[in-house]
Scaffold this motif. Structure first.
Motif, PDB file in Angstrom:
ATOM      1  N   SER A  32       0.490  -0.870  -0.122  1.00  0.00           N
ATOM      2  CA  SER A  32       0.184   0.497  -0.369  1.00  0.00           C
ATOM      3  C   SER A  32       0.444   1.364  -0.181  1.00  0.00           C
ATOM      4  N   VAL A  33       2.389   1.478  -0.122  1.00  0.00           N
ATOM      5  CA  VAL A  33       3.287   2.242  -0.213  1.00  0.00           C
ATOM      6  C   VAL A  33       2.743   3.735  -1.188  1.00  0.00           C
ATOM      7  N   GLY A  34       2.350   3.134  -2.170  1.00  0.00           N
ATOM      8  CA  GLY A  34       1.971   3.741  -3.853  1.00  0.00           C
ATOM      9  C   GLY A  34       0.864   4.815  -2.722  1.00  0.00           C
ATOM     10  N   LEU A  35      -0.064   4.467  -2.645  1.00  0.00           N
ATOM     11  CA  LEU A  35      -1.426   4.788  -1.692  1.00  0.00           C
ATOM     12  C   LEU A  35      -1.422   5.426  -0.820  1.00  0.00           C
ATOM     13  N   ILE A  36      -0.020   5.353   0.725  1.00  0.00           N
ATOM     14  CA  ILE A  36      -0.035   5.723   1.397  1.00  0.00           C
ATOM     15  C   ILE A  36       1.061   7.227   1.432  1.00  0.00           C
ATOM     16  N   ALA A  37       1.495   7.184   0.128  1.00  0.00           N
ATOM     17  CA  ALA A  37       2.587   8.310  -0.518  1.00  0.00           C
ATOM     18  C   ALA A  37       1.682   9.425  -1.515  1.00  0.00           C
ATOM     19  N   ALA A  38       0.941   8.705  -1.454  1.00  0.00           N
ATOM     20  CA  ALA A  38      -0.165   9.970  -2.865  1.00  0.00           C
ATOM     21  C   ALA A  38      -1.472   9.965  -1.024  1.00  0.00           C
ATOM     22  N   GLY A  39      -1.456   9.920  -0.164  1.00  0.00           N
ATOM     23  CA  GLY A  39      -2.648  10.670   0.763  1.00  0.00           C
ATOM     24  C   GLY A  39      -3.852   9.828   0.548  1.00  0.00           C
ATOM     25  N   LEU A  40      -3.796   8.703  -0.214  1.00  0.00           N
ATOM     26  CA  LEU A  40      -5.533   7.916  -0.301  1.00  0.00           C
ATOM     27  C   LEU A  40      -5.167   6.992   0.915  1.00  0.00           C
ATOM     28  N   LEU A  41      -4.111   6.623   2.028  1.00  0.00           N
ATOM     29  CA  LEU A  41      -3.860   5.702   3.336  1.00  0.00           C
ATOM     30  C   LEU A  41      -3.856   6.556   3.952  1.00  0.00           C
ATOM     31  N   LEU A  86       4.295   1.817  -5.851  1.00  0.00           N
ATOM     32  CA  LEU A  86       5.290   3.299  -5.617  1.00  0.00           C
ATOM     33  C   LEU A  86       5.891   2.873  -7.159  1.00  0.00           C
ATOM     34  N   HIS A  87       6.274   2.172  -7.544  1.00  0.00           N
ATOM     35  CA  HIS A  87       6.546   2.539  -9.194  1.00  0.00           C
ATOM     36  C   HIS A  87       8.165   2.599  -9.323  1.00  0.00           C
ATOM     37  N   ILE A 143      12.748  10.732  -8.385  1.00  0.00           N
ATOM     38  CA  ILE A 143      11.460  10.507  -8.983  1.00  0.00           C
ATOM     39  C   ILE A 143       9.933  10.325  -9.243  1.00  0.00           C
ATOM     40  N   ALA A 144      10.485   8.650  -8.418  1.00  0.00           N
ATOM     41  CA  ALA A 144       9.154   7.735  -8.212  1.00  0.00           C
ATOM     42  C   ALA A 144       8.466   8.264  -7.566  1.00  0.00           C
ATOM     43  N   LEU A 145       8.948   9.334  -6.590  1.00  0.00           N
ATOM     44  CA  LEU A 145       9.065  10.038  -5.134  1.00  0.00           C
ATOM     45  C   LEU A 145       7.529  10.745  -6.101  1.00  0.00           C
ATOM     46  N   HIS A 146       8.808  12.217  -6.830  1.00  0.00           N
ATOM     47  CA  HIS A 146       8.074  13.349  -7.212  1.00  0.00           C
ATOM     48  C   HIS A 146       6.810  12.536  -7.826  1.00  0.00           C
ATOM     49  N   GLU A 147       6.503  11.602  -8.951  1.00  0.00           N
ATOM     50  CA  GLU A 147       5.488  11.576  -9.107  1.00  0.00           C
ATOM     51  C   GLU A 147       4.585  10.979  -8.111  1.00  0.00           C
ATOM     52  N   ALA A 148       5.045  10.495  -7.400  1.00  0.00           N
ATOM     53  CA  ALA A 148       3.663  10.004  -6.261  1.00  0.00           C
ATOM     54  C   ALA A 148       2.880  11.176  -5.395  1.00  0.00           C
ATOM     55  N   ALA A 149       3.747  12.466  -5.366  1.00  0.00           N
ATOM     56  CA  ALA A 149       2.624  13.228  -5.178  1.00  0.00           C
ATOM     57  C   ALA A 149       1.802  13.965  -6.018  1.00  0.00           C
ATOM     58  N   SER A 150       1.891  13.767  -6.997  1.00  0.00           N
ATOM     59  CA  SER A 150       1.340  14.614  -8.456  1.00  0.00           C
ATOM     60  C   SER A 150      -0.002  14.035  -8.245  1.00  0.00           C
ATOM     61  N   GLU A 151      -1.156  14.513  -9.373  1.00  0.00           N
ATOM     62  CA  GLU A 151      -2.572  14.379  -9.250  1.00  0.00           C
ATOM     63  C   GLU A 151      -3.080  13.511  -9.578  1.00  0.00           C
ATOM     64  N   THR A 152      -1.819  12.925 -10.720  1.00  0.00           N
ATOM     65  CA  THR A 152      -2.194  12.027 -11.517  1.00  0.00           C
ATOM     66  C   THR A 152      -2.084  10.747 -11.589  1.00  0.00           C
ATOM     67  N   LYS A 197      -2.233  10.178  -7.419  1.00  0.00           N
ATOM     68  CA  LYS A 197      -2.895   9.854  -7.111  1.00  0.00           C
ATOM     69  C   LYS A 197      -4.453   9.336  -7.501  1.00  0.00           C
ATOM     70  N   ALA A 198      -4.816  10.574  -8.617  1.00  0.00           N
ATOM     71  CA  ALA A 198      -6.525  10.093  -9.755  1.00  0.00           C
ATOM     72  C   ALA A 198      -5.844   8.458  -9.963  1.00  0.00           C
ATOM     73  N   TYR A 199      -4.664   8.188 -10.096  1.00  0.00           N
ATOM     74  CA  TYR A 199      -4.847   6.605 -10.352  1.00  0.00           C
ATOM     75  C   TYR A 199      -4.934   5.606  -9.255  1.00  0.00           C
ATOM     76  N   GLY A 200      -4.032   6.481  -7.980  1.00  0.00           N
ATOM     77  CA  GLY A 200      -4.615   5.214  -7.764  1.00  0.00           C
ATOM     78  C   GLY A 200      -5.985   5.610  -7.075  1.00  0.00           C
TER      79      GLY A 200
END
Length: 203
Positions: free
Chosen positions: A122-131, A149-150, A189-198, A200-203
């Motif tokens: 769930s790290v991607g969802l946590i990084a995006a602020g969704l969990l 996290l991709h 780069i992955a962390l920069h992308e994880a903070a993006s709205e794109t 978050k929408a993917y998550g």
């Protein structure tokens, strides 16, 4: 150093270790930093037991209640009081609920145990602020960087400041001292992308 600061900022952690090649290496670093041979580990579904080949710890299992499909935190507390673990592990693989990290930390610290949460699924969802993140409650948190996290192959260990010295020493004592700048750049780069709205929408 830049990647460690980026990770700390992204997850609001006291300390970060970013130079580990995979989650098995990260797990072994944590075990050897926090435990002595023969120590008891209370682990959700015996997670991480497969990462301790050649190391000597006693694993006890806890899991969901078959009827409710939830964790009975009172039962976990009673078990922890009975087996007196030095480490409690929670890795919510295939557990599609919001864990009560505060309750789990309370249980761990009441029996003198460290709490380690692995958020690989769930790290991607946590990084995006969704969990919600367990970082405020867990003594140690780990995750692979190439899963949700991709990012590139690798793994990260986050910890409280009080454990930073133990974990850094374990990294050095187990030979994980190399810095691979291409991996660190890809992680940034992955962390920069994880903070993006794109993302978050993917998550």
């Amino acid at each position: 150093v830049g990647s460690e600061m980026c990770i700390r900022d992204s997850f609001h952690s006291d300390h970060a270790i970013v130079r580990l090649g995979n989650i098995v290496a990260a797990s072994r670093v944590v075990f050897q930093a926090l435990l002595e041979p023969g120590d008891t580990v209370l682990s959700f579904n015996l997670r991480k037991k497969d990462h301790v080949t050649g190391l000597s710890y006693k694993f006890e299992n806890y899991g969901i209640e078959p009827g409710s499909q939830e964790i009975d935190w009172g039962a976990v507390r009673a078990q922890a009081e009975r087996v007196r673990p030095r480490l409690i592990i929670f890795s919510p693989v295939s557990y599609p609920r919001i864990p009560n990290y505060a309750k789990l930390a309370e249980i761990a610290h009441a029996v003198g145990a460290y709490l380690w949460v692995d958020i690989g699924q769930s790290v991607g969802l946590i990084a995006a602020g969704l969990l919600p993140s367990p970082v405020a409650h867990a003594d140690v948190m780990t995750f692979p960087t190439n899963d949700s996290l991709h990012g590139p192959d690798g793994a990260v260990v986050l910890c409280k400041e009080k454990l930073a010295g133990k974990l850094d020493a374990s990294v050095e004592n187990t030979g994980h001292v190399a810095l691979h700048m291409n991996h660190l750049a890809a992680l940034g780069i992955a962390l920069h992308e994880a903070a993006s709205e794109t993302f978050k929408a993917y998550g």
